[in-house]
Design an enzyme around this catalytic site. Sequence first.
Site, mmCIF file in Angstrom:
data_model
loop_
_atom_site.group_PDB
_atom_site.id
_atom_site.type_symbol
_atom_site.label_atom_id
_atom_site.label_comp_id
_atom_site.label_asym_id
_atom_site.label_seq_id
_atom_site.Cartn_x
_atom_site.Cartn_y
_atom_site.Cartn_z
ATOM 1 N N SER A 1 -10.501 24.079 23.674
ATOM 2 C CA SER A 1 -10.490 23.296 22.430
ATOM 3 C C SER A 1 -11.204 21.963 22.614
ATOM 4 O O SER A 1 -11.215 21.399 23.720
ATOM 5 C CB SER A 1 -9.036 23.022 22.045
ATOM 6 O OG SER A 1 -8.968 22.001 21.086
ATOM 7 N N TYR B 1 -0.805 19.994 23.693
ATOM 8 C CA TYR B 1 -1.720 21.091 23.330
ATOM 9 C C TYR B 1 -3.005 20.976 24.146
ATOM 10 O O TYR B 1 -3.441 21.942 24.783
ATOM 11 C CB TYR B 1 -2.020 21.041 21.829
ATOM 12 C CG TYR B 1 -3.142 21.954 21.407
ATOM 13 C CD1 TYR B 1 -3.015 23.344 21.497
ATOM 14 C CD2 TYR B 1 -4.351 21.446 20.919
ATOM 15 C CE1 TYR B 1 -4.051 24.190 21.115
ATOM 16 C CE2 TYR B 1 -5.384 22.282 20.531
ATOM 17 C CZ TYR B 1 -5.233 23.653 20.629
ATOM 18 O OH TYR B 1 -6.260 24.491 20.259
#
Length: 336
Positions: A127, A152
């Site tokens: 990501s 995350y």
Amino acid sequence: MRILITGAAGFIGFHLSKELLEESHEIIGIDNLNDYYDPSLKESRLDILNKYKNFKFHKVDLKDKDAVDEIFKTYKPTHVINLAAQAGVRYSIENPYAYVDSNLIGFVNILEACRNYPVEHLLYASSSSVYGGNKVAPFSTNHNVDHPVSLYAATKKSNELMAHTYSHLYGIPTTGLRFFTVYGPYGRPDMAYFSFTKDILAGKAIKVFNHGKMERDFTYIDDIVEGIVKLIDKVPTANKEWDESKDDLSTSFAPYKIYNIGNNNPVQLMRFINALESALGIEAEKNYMEMQPGDVLRTYADVSDLEKDINFKPSTSIEEGLTKFVEWYKDYYEVK
Ligand SMILES: NC(=O)c1ccc[n+]([C@@H]2O[C@H](COP(=O)([O-])OP(=O)(O)OC[C@H]3O[C@@H](n4cnc5c(N)ncnc54)[C@H](O)[C@@H]3O)[C@@H](O)[C@H]2O)c1
């Protein structure tokens, strides 16, 4: 190719599976169909995929090592694309263990299965959030990403480290894909463009964080899919000349590679909202709010490696992409 796609009922997994099914590949999709967002949307995506003869689906949780092993044992996939994960920056503050379970334990189970049932290429979602507090833009895969600002992001960076270890120890070619804010039809209801659309249509005010002073490299789903499809055949090899002093962080002495897939064209949040208002033909009422913990001010992808290696660069403008999203949204939710 016999391709295992994890998270096949998810936003990106659905679009990717559909494209590869159209290209006549055999696709095995797995997903645990969790209720992080409305599972009926996941079911709708699966209804479309299930129409293809070359698609098989199993409801499997990546945490369940035996179930993951059984899938590999039964199908012996030639390629694996790991998209299943607990996504979302903000939710990682509320429920950190969901990220440990799916993104860390789940990914080890995928790596172990690739070790036990060798595959030609493992691709996996990372990501743009791994760039964390970095200020130098555009974000390059040669920049250091050791300063995440959400759990995350930390799990995604961990995935890259874990993949590297398996590339080195067992020669598994791995490619990590750092996606930048992906949007489009059948998208994720937890993301701003989706909830903004819902709220604007319902006449509710939208929450504009950091008073709109944010930039995102919004990337249209078709561009993400095209990038992934082109990278499937770009199997990384060991870089024999790799030298840690040369700032080459995206390759290695192991068969390992990292790419950014982003639009390379950051857009101010307010311009994004204006484009959405135009697509909807409604002006939004706005509630300006403070910055949210875990959020970053800007994302901006350097995609020179994509251009060099697969001669590809995302190109869909937000005006074009949001128009397609709004058309889909109104049709799917039967908005008059
Ligand atoms: N959409 C974006 O903007 C974006 C940006 C960067 C990275 N990513 C990454 O790309 C991948 C796909 O994202 P998406 O937007 O399609 O998200 P998504 O939530 O729509 O898809 C993920 C799918 O994985 C499934 N899943 C989650 N945990 C699982 C588990 N333990 N076992 C089996 N299935 C599980 C979910 O049910 C879901 O269908 C994710 O890894 C995400 O972190 C997405």
